[in-house]
Design a protein around this motif. Structure first.
Motif, PDB file in Angstrom:
ATOM      1  N   LEU A 149      16.376 -19.590  81.987  1.00 39.67           N
ATOM      2  CA  LEU A 149      15.441 -19.271  81.297  1.00 39.67           C
ATOM      3  C   LEU A 149      14.055 -20.109  81.164  1.00 39.67           C
ATOM      4  N   PHE A 187      17.054 -12.121  75.071  1.00 41.02           N
ATOM      5  CA  PHE A 187      18.298 -12.819  75.154  1.00 41.02           C
ATOM      6  C   PHE A 187      18.783 -13.143  73.731  1.00 41.02           C
ATOM      7  N   THR A 207      22.442 -20.784  81.714  1.00 41.75           N
ATOM      8  CA  THR A 207      21.443 -19.519  81.134  1.00 41.75           C
ATOM      9  C   THR A 207      20.203 -20.179  80.584  1.00 41.75           C
TER      10      THR A 207
END
Length: 563
Positions: A483, A117, A479
């Motif tokens: 994660l 990412f 996000t």
């Protein structure tokens, strides 16, 4: 609604401690709700409630959090000190391997997520610190970022990102291990934590069954029965000498008590009270006469006392040999009904070896037990008082140990206040096990420290970080949070499979304690203890916790190097 929020904010500003206890009330109530077999528990519930309360604005001192955590972790160590030191040795290798596997998989997961990412090194370190709930990573990663030789502005930005990643991921980092250890692991193992904790406790006791709170045996070993004498000319001495463990405690003749002496001769029609081992009583009663019901004036009160064996010539001898060292007159009417060592019951048999400091449970009349206790040791007087001098010293020493820092290649390693208090609790608990008359702490008191200490600690954490965490999620989206979920759960799941199929854990309670410790997951461990109902998970937790504290702290520089 705005006015209500302002009112709460004013109240919590004037008295932030109120927010703490409201979080405990709401959180523990939330934790009681069940959804099928799933139950959040009071610790995770308190954390969630604290995060919600924090949104109105609460400023609470970190000193409260540190004190509550020190009380919790010290009490845990104290409860399991004797058992912990007995468990050290080659058998501890399994716990060490589990902590290593989790640390390695944690590092690999963080690095993989950061590269996939395109996270900078600061956010990656923040994910590690929050997702693995190892606050020390913030410090070790921050120091490593300074040594990269990058422009000061870039270093400061990455150091700020460490705090951002930590704030977003820490809350689920605390809840995730609870969900896995308390709900997923029992499903995975096919057995509950409580049933395996009871099984392990029985195995540790060498097969000795220990009655739980409120339980009494349906067939007690020592009983009293009354008989009407049908055979004249029987003496008290002949009855007692013919049986292994029977004493004549009362004689009634013509409705009046008769003094009991060894030479007393019974007459037909006398009523006597026999006390002793159940099987011996039945055999002796058949020789004496017929059993009767309640007889007025034959009541007798017996006491059960724990006595610390301090008589030196008992050490190394068997129970039978120790009994031979006491005269018949001294031990008359007193029965040994239990033996324990360092807080654990010992199987009682004539060939059981006695150690100095063992605790013998004696049953008999008050005068008889006092007579024997004066010959063999000191009666442990049960009390409701806690030895505050002993335990305050233990906590203070633990916090002092936690201040120590050892540098490994420039990386500061420390046990921290938690590790120091745990080590001190283990040592002081071990000492209390060897010297039961010192350092008393009733079980109810230690349970209160464990429950209030842990729930209060996570509640303060939620009050301090909840507002920032929600604000950061709103700013950066979900996000980072998701994660963090990956960083929290993937290493735990891999370690769970490794523990089951490679390390061969087959006891859910022991497995849950080891797994919680390998992540230094104190909230999860608290819920495991609540489910277990005893201290069985504590020893594997203490071993993996100590190793994990060091290994997870080392992840900071490694994440900065590889992310």
């Amino acid at each position: 609604m705005h006015a209500f929020t302002d009112l709460l904010s004013s109240l919590f500003s004037a008295c932030p401690e109120m927010a703490l206890f409201l979080a405990l009330v709401i959180g523990c109530r939330i934790g009681q709700f069940r959804f099928g077999s799933f139950q959040l528990g009071g610790v995770a519930g308190s954390l969630l409630a604290a995060v919600l309360i924090a949104q109105v604005g609460v400023h609470i001192d970190s000193g409260i959090k540190n004190v509550l955590f020190a009380l919790f972790i010290y009490a845990v160590g104290f409860q399991s000190g004797p058992q912990f030191f007995r468990s050290l040795g080659r058998q501890s290798l399994r716990e060490i391997l589990m902590a290593v596997v989790l640390a390695v998989t944690g590092l690999v997961t963080v690095v993989a997520v950061a590269r996939l990412f395109h996270l900078d090194k600061g956010l990656a370190a923040g994910l590690a610190a929050g997702g693995l709930t190892q606050s020390a990573i913030i410090g070790t990663a921050g120091s490593s970022l300074e040594k990269l030789g990058l422009p000061l502005v870039q270093v400061q930005q990455m150091q700020g990102n460490v705090a951002v990643g930590y704030a977003v991921t820490y809350i689920f980092g605390s809840i995730g291990p609870i969900l896995l250890c308390v709900n997923i692991l029992p499903w995975f193992m096919g057995r509950g934590i409580r049933e395996d904790a009871v099984r392990a406790e029985a195995a540790q006791a060498g097969g000795v069954y220990v009655c739980g709170e409120g339980e009494v045996p349906a067939l007690p070993d020592i009983v009293g029965r009354t008989y009407r004498v049908t055979q004249a000319a029987l003496s008290v001495a002949s009855i007692e000498s013919a049986a292994h463990a029977v004493t004549v405690e009362r004689i009634m003749r013509g409705g009046r008590p008769v003094g009991v002496t060894v030479d007393a001769v019974l007459q037909a029609g006398d009523q006597i009270l026999l006390v002793g081992q159940r099987a011996d009583i039945i055999a002796a009663g058949q020789r004496v006469g017929t059993e009767t019901g309640d007889v007025p004036g034959m009541d007798l009160s017996l006491v059960r006392h724990d006595v610390v064996l301090s008589r030196r010539d008992f050490a190394g001898r068997t129970v039978a040999q120790c009994a031979q060292l006491l005269s018949a007159a001294v031990k008359h009417g007193v029965y040994l009904v239990g033996l324990s060592r360092a807080g654990q019951p010992v199987a009682l048999a004539s060939d059981t070896t006695v150690h100095e400091g063992d605790v013998a449970t004696l049953l008999g009349t008050p005068a008889d037990v006092q007579r024997v206790a004066a010959q063999v040791g000191t009666i442990l007087t049960p009390g409701i008082k806690t030895d505050l001098i002993f335990h305050s010293l233990g906590i203070a020493l633990g916090l002092l140990i936690g201040l120590g820092v050892v540098r490994l290649g420039g990386i500061p390693l420390t046990l921290g206040s938690g590790g120091g208090a745990l080590l001190s609790g283990l040592l002081f608990g071990w000492f209390h096990g060897r010297h039961p008359a010192r350092g008393s702490m009733p079980a109810a008191a230690s349970t209160l420290l464990v429950d209030l200490g842990l729930a209060g600690f996570v509640a303060v954490t939620g009050l301090q970080t909840g507002q920032q965490a929600i604000a950061t999620i709103m700013q950066h989206g979900m996000t980072l949070f998701l994660l963090g979920v990956v960083v929290t759960m993937v290493p735990l799941v891999i370690t769970m499979f490794f523990g089951r199929y490679v390390l061969r854990y087959d006891n859910t309670a022991i497995f849950a304690g080891a797994l919680a410790g390998s992540r230094s997951a104190n909230p999860a461990f608290g819920e495991v203890l609540n489910k277990a109902g005893n201290a069985v998970p504590t020893t594997p937790f203490a071993i993996t916790y100590a190793v994990a504290n060091v290994l997870l702290t080392l992840l900071g520089p490694l994440v900065v190097a590889f992310a």
